[in-house]
Scaffold this motif. Structure first.
Motif, PDB file in Angstrom:
ATOM      1  N   SER A   8       0.847  -1.196   0.000  1.00  0.00           N
ATOM      2  CA  SER A   8       0.000   0.000   0.000  1.00  0.00           C
ATOM      3  C   SER A   8       0.885   1.249   0.000  1.00  0.00           C
ATOM      4  O   SER A   8       2.045   1.211   0.419  1.00  0.00           O
ATOM      5  CB  SER A   8      -0.910   0.005   1.235  1.00  0.00           C
ATOM      6  N   PRO A   9       0.326   2.368  -0.456  1.00  0.00           N
ATOM      7  CA  PRO A   9       1.095   3.620  -0.443  1.00  0.00           C
ATOM      8  C   PRO A   9       1.553   4.012   0.969  1.00  0.00           C
ATOM      9  O   PRO A   9       2.633   4.564   1.138  1.00  0.00           O
ATOM     10  CB  PRO A   9       0.123   4.658  -1.005  1.00  0.00           C
ATOM     11  N   LEU A  10       0.754   3.703   1.973  1.00  0.00           N
ATOM     12  CA  LEU A  10       1.126   4.024   3.346  1.00  0.00           C
ATOM     13  C   LEU A  10       2.342   3.206   3.776  1.00  0.00           C
ATOM     14  O   LEU A  10       3.275   3.724   4.423  1.00  0.00           O
ATOM     15  CB  LEU A  10      -0.057   3.764   4.279  1.00  0.00           C
ATOM     16  N   GLN A  11       2.367   1.941   3.402  1.00  0.00           N
ATOM     17  CA  GLN A  11       3.518   1.100   3.744  1.00  0.00           C
ATOM     18  C   GLN A  11       4.776   1.563   3.001  1.00  0.00           C
ATOM     19  O   GLN A  11       5.870   1.585   3.574  1.00  0.00           O
ATOM     20  CB  GLN A  11       3.234  -0.359   3.400  1.00  0.00           C
ATOM     21  N   ILE A  12       4.627   1.954   1.754  1.00  0.00           N
ATOM     22  CA  ILE A  12       5.768   2.444   0.975  1.00  0.00           C
ATOM     23  C   ILE A  12       6.309   3.730   1.591  1.00  0.00           C
ATOM     24  O   ILE A  12       7.523   3.909   1.729  1.00  0.00           O
ATOM     25  CB  ILE A  12       5.364   2.644  -0.499  1.00  0.00           C
ATOM     26  N   ALA A  13       5.414   4.630   1.998  1.00  0.00           N
ATOM     27  CA  ALA A  13       5.842   5.868   2.642  1.00  0.00           C
ATOM     28  C   ALA A  13       6.531   5.578   3.975  1.00  0.00           C
ATOM     29  O   ALA A  13       7.534   6.215   4.318  1.00  0.00           O
ATOM     30  CB  ALA A  13       4.650   6.787   2.849  1.00  0.00           C
ATOM     31  N   ALA A  14       6.015   4.615   4.731  1.00  0.00           N
ATOM     32  CA  ALA A  14       6.624   4.265   6.010  1.00  0.00           C
ATOM     33  C   ALA A  14       8.031   3.705   5.804  1.00  0.00           C
ATOM     34  O   ALA A  14       8.954   4.021   6.564  1.00  0.00           O
ATOM     35  CB  ALA A  14       5.753   3.253   6.747  1.00  0.00           C
ATOM     36  N   VAL A  15       8.216   2.897   4.772  1.00  0.00           N
ATOM     37  CA  VAL A  15       9.543   2.352   4.475  1.00  0.00           C
ATOM     38  C   VAL A  15      10.494   3.475   4.079  1.00  0.00           C
ATOM     39  O   VAL A  15      11.644   3.524   4.528  1.00  0.00           O
ATOM     40  CB  VAL A  15       9.449   1.286   3.358  1.00  0.00           C
ATOM     41  N   ALA A  16      10.008   4.418   3.258  1.00  0.00           N
ATOM     42  CA  ALA A  16      10.851   5.528   2.818  1.00  0.00           C
ATOM     43  C   ALA A  16      11.248   6.411   3.997  1.00  0.00           C
ATOM     44  O   ALA A  16      12.405   6.813   4.125  1.00  0.00           O
ATOM     45  CB  ALA A  16      10.121   6.340   1.751  1.00  0.00           C
ATOM     46  N   VAL A  17      10.287   6.716   4.875  1.00  0.00           N
ATOM     47  CA  VAL A  17      10.583   7.555   6.045  1.00  0.00           C
ATOM     48  C   VAL A  17      11.530   6.819   6.986  1.00  0.00           C
ATOM     49  O   VAL A  17      12.470   7.413   7.519  1.00  0.00           O
ATOM     50  CB  VAL A  17       9.275   7.959   6.753  1.00  0.00           C
ATOM     51  N   GLY A  18      11.319   5.544   7.176  1.00  0.00           N
ATOM     52  CA  GLY A  18      12.211   4.763   8.028  1.00  0.00           C
ATOM     53  C   GLY A  18      13.627   4.725   7.483  1.00  0.00           C
ATOM     54  O   GLY A  18      14.596   4.829   8.243  1.00  0.00           O
ATOM     55  N   ALA A  19      13.764   4.575   6.172  1.00  0.00           N
ATOM     56  CA  ALA A  19      15.102   4.571   5.561  1.00  0.00           C
ATOM     57  C   ALA A  19      15.775   5.930   5.716  1.00  0.00           C
ATOM     58  O   ALA A  19      16.969   6.012   6.017  1.00  0.00           O
ATOM     59  CB  ALA A  19      14.991   4.192   4.090  1.00  0.00           C
ATOM     60  N   LEU A  20      15.007   7.002   5.541  1.00  0.00           N
ATOM     61  CA  LEU A  20      15.561   8.352   5.681  1.00  0.00           C
ATOM     62  C   LEU A  20      16.011   8.613   7.115  1.00  0.00           C
ATOM     63  O   LEU A  20      17.107   9.115   7.354  1.00  0.00           O
ATOM     64  CB  LEU A  20      14.531   9.397   5.245  1.00  0.00           C
ATOM     65  N   VAL A  21      15.179   8.251   8.072  1.00  0.00           N
ATOM     66  CA  VAL A  21      15.536   8.428   9.481  1.00  0.00           C
ATOM     67  C   VAL A  21      16.755   7.568   9.823  1.00  0.00           C
ATOM     68  O   VAL A  21      17.674   8.019  10.520  1.00  0.00           O
ATOM     69  CB  VAL A  21      14.340   8.092  10.398  1.00  0.00           C
ATOM     70  N   GLY A  22      16.787   6.353   9.310  1.00  0.00           N
ATOM     71  CA  GLY A  22      17.940   5.488   9.542  1.00  0.00           C
ATOM     72  C   GLY A  22      19.223   6.102   9.005  1.00  0.00           C
ATOM     73  O   GLY A  22      20.255   6.078   9.668  1.00  0.00           O
ATOM     74  N   VAL A  25      20.405   8.996  11.145  1.00  0.00           N
ATOM     75  CA  VAL A  25      20.949   8.575  12.441  1.00  0.00           C
ATOM     76  C   VAL A  25      22.293   7.868  12.260  1.00  0.00           C
ATOM     77  O   VAL A  25      23.233   8.110  13.013  1.00  0.00           O
ATOM     78  CB  VAL A  25      19.942   7.652  13.172  1.00  0.00           C
ATOM     79  N   VAL A  26      22.403   7.011  11.248  1.00  0.00           N
ATOM     80  CA  VAL A  26      23.594   6.174  11.088  1.00  0.00           C
ATOM     81  C   VAL A  26      24.760   6.951  10.480  1.00  0.00           C
ATOM     82  O   VAL A  26      25.898   6.831  10.951  1.00  0.00           O
ATOM     83  CB  VAL A  26      23.274   4.932  10.224  1.00  0.00           C
ATOM     84  N   VAL A  27      24.514   7.751   9.454  1.00  0.00           N
ATOM     85  CA  VAL A  27      25.604   8.435   8.746  1.00  0.00           C
ATOM     86  C   VAL A  27      26.422   9.338   9.676  1.00  0.00           C
ATOM     87  O   VAL A  27      27.651   9.304   9.619  1.00  0.00           O
ATOM     88  CB  VAL A  27      25.066   9.200   7.518  1.00  0.00           C
ATOM     89  N   PRO A  28      25.814  10.135  10.560  1.00  0.00           N
ATOM     90  CA  PRO A  28      26.652  10.932  11.470  1.00  0.00           C
ATOM     91  C   PRO A  28      27.455  10.095  12.461  1.00  0.00           C
ATOM     92  O   PRO A  28      28.455  10.569  12.993  1.00  0.00           O
ATOM     93  CB  PRO A  28      25.648  11.812  12.220  1.00  0.00           C
ATOM     94  N   LEU A  29      27.050   8.867  12.725  1.00  0.00           N
ATOM     95  CA  LEU A  29      27.779   8.026  13.666  1.00  0.00           C
ATOM     96  C   LEU A  29      28.985   7.331  13.039  1.00  0.00           C
ATOM     97  O   LEU A  29      29.855   6.848  13.760  1.00  0.00           O
ATOM     98  CB  LEU A  29      26.838   6.966  14.240  1.00  0.00           C
ATOM     99  N   VAL A  30      29.076   7.292  11.723  1.00  0.00           N
ATOM    100  CA  VAL A  30      30.168   6.580  11.056  1.00  0.00           C
ATOM    101  C   VAL A  30      31.540   7.149  11.440  1.00  0.00           C
ATOM    102  O   VAL A  30      32.431   6.379  11.814  1.00  0.00           O
ATOM    103  CB  VAL A  30      29.964   6.550   9.523  1.00  0.00           C
ATOM    104  N   PRO A  31      31.762   8.480  11.386  1.00  0.00           N
ATOM    105  CA  PRO A  31      33.082   8.978  11.798  1.00  0.00           C
ATOM    106  C   PRO A  31      33.404   8.657  13.262  1.00  0.00           C
ATOM    107  O   PRO A  31      34.552   8.364  13.597  1.00  0.00           O
ATOM    108  CB  PRO A  31      32.989  10.489  11.594  1.00  0.00           C
ATOM    109  N   LEU A  32      32.406   8.702  14.112  1.00  0.00           N
ATOM    110  CA  LEU A  32      32.619   8.378  15.524  1.00  0.00           C
ATOM    111  C   LEU A  32      33.046   6.923  15.685  1.00  0.00           C
ATOM    112  O   LEU A  32      33.991   6.621  16.417  1.00  0.00           O
ATOM    113  CB  LEU A  32      31.341   8.650  16.318  1.00  0.00           C
TER     114      LEU A  32
END
Length: 58
Positions: A8-22, A25-32
């Protein structure tokens, strides 16, 4: 058992938002994490190698 694909479009949007939030969160932690890993390696290296690092290597 595979991961179900969003249908469903809602599930696709949730996956996209989850990937963006991930990424946000993860990219700034890589140098650390890399700094931690290098520091850990240097600490072990200083203990194992007689004399440690030379002053010129700083």
């Amino acid at each position: 058992m595979g991961v179900p694909k969003p249908t469903s479009p809602l599930q696709i949007a949730a996956v996209a938002v989850g990937a963006l939030v991930g990424l946000l969160v993860v990219v700034p932690l890589v140098p650390l994490l890399l700094d931690f890993a290098v520091g850990l390696f240097r600490g072990v290296f200083d203990v194992v190698v007689p004399g440690g690092r030379s002053p010129a290597a700083g």
